[in-house]
Scaffold this motif. Structure first.
Motif, PDB file in Angstrom:
ATOM      1  N   THR A   5       0.839  -1.209   0.000  1.00 20.26           N
ATOM      2  CA  THR A   5       0.000   0.000   0.000  1.00 20.26           C
ATOM      3  C   THR A   5       0.867   1.250   0.000  1.00 20.26           C
ATOM      4  O   THR A   5       0.586   2.217  -0.719  1.00 20.26           O
ATOM      5  CB  THR A   5      -0.933  -0.010   1.236  1.00 20.26           C
ATOM      6  N   GLU A  10      -7.221   0.164  -0.950  1.00 21.98           N
ATOM      7  CA  GLU A  10      -7.450  -0.978  -0.074  1.00 21.98           C
ATOM      8  C   GLU A  10      -8.720  -0.682   0.747  1.00 21.98           C
ATOM      9  O   GLU A  10      -8.925   0.446   1.181  1.00 21.98           O
ATOM     10  CB  GLU A  10      -6.236  -1.010   0.857  1.00 21.98           C
ATOM     11  N   GLU A  33      -5.084  -4.727  -3.419  1.00 20.94           N
ATOM     12  CA  GLU A  33      -5.682  -5.945  -2.864  1.00 20.94           C
ATOM     13  C   GLU A  33      -7.175  -6.105  -3.103  1.00 20.94           C
ATOM     14  O   GLU A  33      -7.961  -6.127  -2.150  1.00 20.94           O
ATOM     15  CB  GLU A  33      -5.400  -6.018  -1.348  1.00 20.94           C
TER      16      GLU A  33
HETATM   17 MG   LIG Z   1      -1.930  -2.809   2.137  1.00 21.09          MG
END
Ligand SMILES: [Mg+2]
Ligand SMILES: Nc1ncnc2c1ncn2[C@@H]1O[C@H](COP(=O)(O)OP(=O)(O)OP(=O)(O)O)[C@@H](O)[C@H]1O
Length: 237
Positions: free
Chosen positions: A41, A84, A161
């Motif tokens: 991230t 995310e 993700e």
């Molecule tokens: Mg992450």
């Protein structure tokens, strides 16, 4: 399309990203896989300049050095992120969420074509256009988050993700749709994932990130059969 060179990110004294280099050719799906806390991230946020990278880091997008561009400018240039945890607007309907994705666009006359495309990819969203986003299932919210990004007419997508917290059957569908979006629209995609199996099944090339460093890279097919990857990420002893 995207070249990340020697990217470094520090959180105070912690070196979260330690000088990584990535290449995402136009029209491809490239994946960055890694476990919890590897820095996936952080990498995406630094590319979009939502967080600052350290001196000496370089991000080239569409042949322009965007390292110090403001985040909103990067979005305007067509580099869009699906964060995310999805972050859709819970109180707005599916349709209103999609409209929010398009708010920077001026070509309103073209929207109907884009809605058609989205509904053809994700028929479930069409059935739920009047439903508040917050009442969708996790997988449906992921579909909505991807679709909302598509409404901005991006040139490239950064997906953080997409499999997170979604039932296996629906995850498979979402990854098939990601591949379809790539193929149909020629969309360039950098896909960040913990689920190496799924990510490598749709990507052409992959990087393995471990505590802020790329420890392995190669064509997806090679990584899939690499014993180290199989052991660490594909659940094999
Ligand atoms: Mg992450
Ligand atoms: N705002 C922050 N301040 C301090 N440390 C942070 C911050 N954000 C992330 N970190 C640290 O940086 C490291 C990388 O975090 P990051 O969120 O990028 O990992 P990730 O690979 O996306 O993990 P996950 O799969 O759990 O989402 C972690 O050790 C995390 O604790």
């Amino acid at each position: 399309m995207l070249i990340v060179e020697n990217l470094r990110v520090n959180y105070g004294a912690i070196n979260a990203i330690k000088g990584i280099t990535l290449l995402v050719p136009q029209g491809s799906i490239v994946t960055l896989i890694g476990a919890n806390g590897a820095g996936k991230t952080t990498t995406l946020r630094a590319i979009s300049n939502i967080i600052k990278s350290s001196e000496g880091s370089k991000v080239l997008y569409d042949s322009k050095d965007i390292t110090n561009y403001p985040a909103h400018k990067i979005v305007e240039m067509g580099l869009c992120q699906v964060p995310e945890g999805r972050l859709i607007f819970a109180n707005l309907t599916v349709k209103e969420n999609l409209e929010m994705g398009a708010y920077l666009r001026k070509d309103k006359q073209n929207f109907s074509k884009d809605y058609e495309f989205i509904y053809s990819i994700f028929p479930r969203l069409k059935e739920r256009i009047k439903q508040p986003g917050g009442t969708l299932s996790g997988g449906e919210q992921q579909m909505l988050a991807i679709s909302r990004a598509l409404m901005a007419k991006p040139k490239m997508l950064l997906l953080d993700e997409p499999s997170l917290g979604i039932a296996p059957l629906l995850t498979k569908t979402i990854f098939e749709k990601i591949a379809e979006i790539n193929k149909t629209l020629g969309m360039t995609i950098l896909l960040v994932e913990q689920n190496a199996n799924l990510a490598l099944s749709v990507a052409s090339y992959g990087y393995v990130l471990e505590t802020g460093e790329i420890i392995l890279e190669g064509p997806a097919k090679e990584l899939e059969s690499n014993p180290e990857v199989r052991k660490a990420y594909l659940g094999e002893a």
